[in-house]
Design an enzyme around this catalytic site. Structure first.
Site, short mmCIF file in Angstrom:
data_model
loop_
_atom_site.label_atom_id
_atom_site.label_comp_id
_atom_site.label_asym_id
_atom_site.label_seq_id
_atom_site.Cartn_x
_atom_site.Cartn_y
_atom_site.Cartn_z
N ASP A 1 -26.67 6.47 8.45
CA ASP A 1 -26.76 6.67 9.90
C ASP A 1 -26.65 5.36 10.68
OD1 ASP A 1 -28.11 7.15 12.56
OD2 ASP A 1 -28.29 9.16 11.70
N SER B 1 -24.46 8.61 15.41
CA SER B 1 -25.11 9.82 14.90
C SER B 1 -24.76 11.03 15.76
CB SER B 1 -26.62 9.57 14.82
OG SER B 1 -27.25 10.48 13.96
#
Length: 331
Positions: free
Chosen positions: A206, A94
């Site tokens: 993610d 991320s």
């Protein structure tokens, strides 16, 4: 309806479908890598696992997810850089993937800080009302591509991997090749906020869903010693006085419980206590950067000891020891 009109409508629909198919050919995968299964990389049947470099990556820096707490990662890199410590491998999830990619592509930590300070975060929010998210992520992908000079992942001067989550398989996916912008978009596609990213027939969100602090990915890529940075689980918790804040707090608790063992398996864990900076909060950005810097500076003796235990060359350990006492440029 007359037969002539019916035939005309059918022909028009057929032509329209053919034109649509011709105008939008199926694209190949934007990026590639391998799934992480029980600590080992598992590529697709018709591909090969990421190829190791001639020399295995001795030292890895792993940067975890945490949204706008990510300014702390820059402070960590500044402290390590001042200590004369440069990793052989960077792995990120991320926001950690975004910061790590820019660093691995050649930007110095100070350059990263200048870029981060000038960034208008709101410019990356390309809103959509269609699909399982309200931010497309295309603006993020374009910006990330510019951040690394449009280099493909495998072209970086420093070896790098980004971690995303394959939602169908429920596994971390370690991305090592291909379009950097799309890879970072996938790694940072927060479920329910960003649209998922499709590549090679898979759907990605993610990386923090399955590997918040991707220590196991670094090990699978051959790292002998791992310095990991967790910016999410050791700072102030979200309050619990509204529906949204309660949802965020529960999500944080779940994520940190799932990631605790993996993060704790690093040789050295850097865990600055940072809160997310506001979109226009310059003071919050600086506070996060400073706390990352201070947390990394505090564990330099532990890093040096870990390197000695692992049998790293004396000159690498000595370079850390000899430079750690120099006046700091980043108080």
């Amino acid at each position: 309806m007359s037969q002539a009109l019916f035939r005309w409508l059918a022909l028009s629909i057929a032509i329209g479908l053919l034109a649509a198919c011709a105008g939008t050919p199926e694209r190949g995968p934007a990026f590639s890598g391998a799934w992480l299964v029980d600590g080992a990389l598992q590529p697709e049947a018709d591909t090969t696992a990421p190829k190791p470099n001639a020399a295995p990556p001795g030292l890895a820096v792993v940067l975890g997810g945490g949204g706008l707490r990510g300014y702390a990662h820059i402070g960590v890199l500044q402290a390590l850089d001042e200590a004369g410590l440069r990793p052989d491998l960077v792995v990120g999830t991320s926001i950690g993937a975004i910061v790590g990619a820019a660093y691995a592509a050649g930007a110095s930590p100070d350059e990263l800080w200048r870029q981060a300070s000038a960034l208008q975060v709101s410019a990356l929010a390309d809103v959509t009302l269609q699909g399982p998210g309200f931010v497309k992520g295309e603006a993020l992908a374009r910006w990330a591509g510019q951040l690394v000079g449009q280099q493909a992942l495998e072209r970086f001067p420093l070896r790098f991997a980004a971690v995303a989550t394959d939602v169908d398989r429920g596994l971390p996916y370690v991305i090592t090749q291909g379009d950097t912008g799309q890879a970072l978009r996938a790694s940072a596609a927060i479920p329910g906020v960003f649209l998922p990213v499709r590549s090679g027939g898979a759907i990605f969100v993610d990386g923090g869903v399955t590997s918040l602090v991707p220590v196991l990915a670094a090990r699978a890529l051959g790292a002998e010693l791992v310095i990991a940075v967790d910016i999410y689980c050791h700072g102030p918790q979200y309050p619990s006085n509204t529906v949204m804040s309660m949802w965020l707090r529960v999500s944080q608790v779940q994520s940190c419980l799932l990631s605790r063992q993996e993060a704790g398996s690093a040789d050295v864990l850097i865990a600055p206590a940072v809160a997310p900076a506001g979109i226009r909060d310059a003071e919050g950005r600086e506070t996060a950067r400073r706390r990352g810097y201070e947390a990394a500076s505090a564990v330099l003796p532990a890093i040096r000891a870990a390197m000695q235990r692992q049998g790293f060359p004396d000159e690498r350990g000595n370079s850390i020891a000899s430079t750690a006492a120099k006046p700091s440029l980043h108080p």
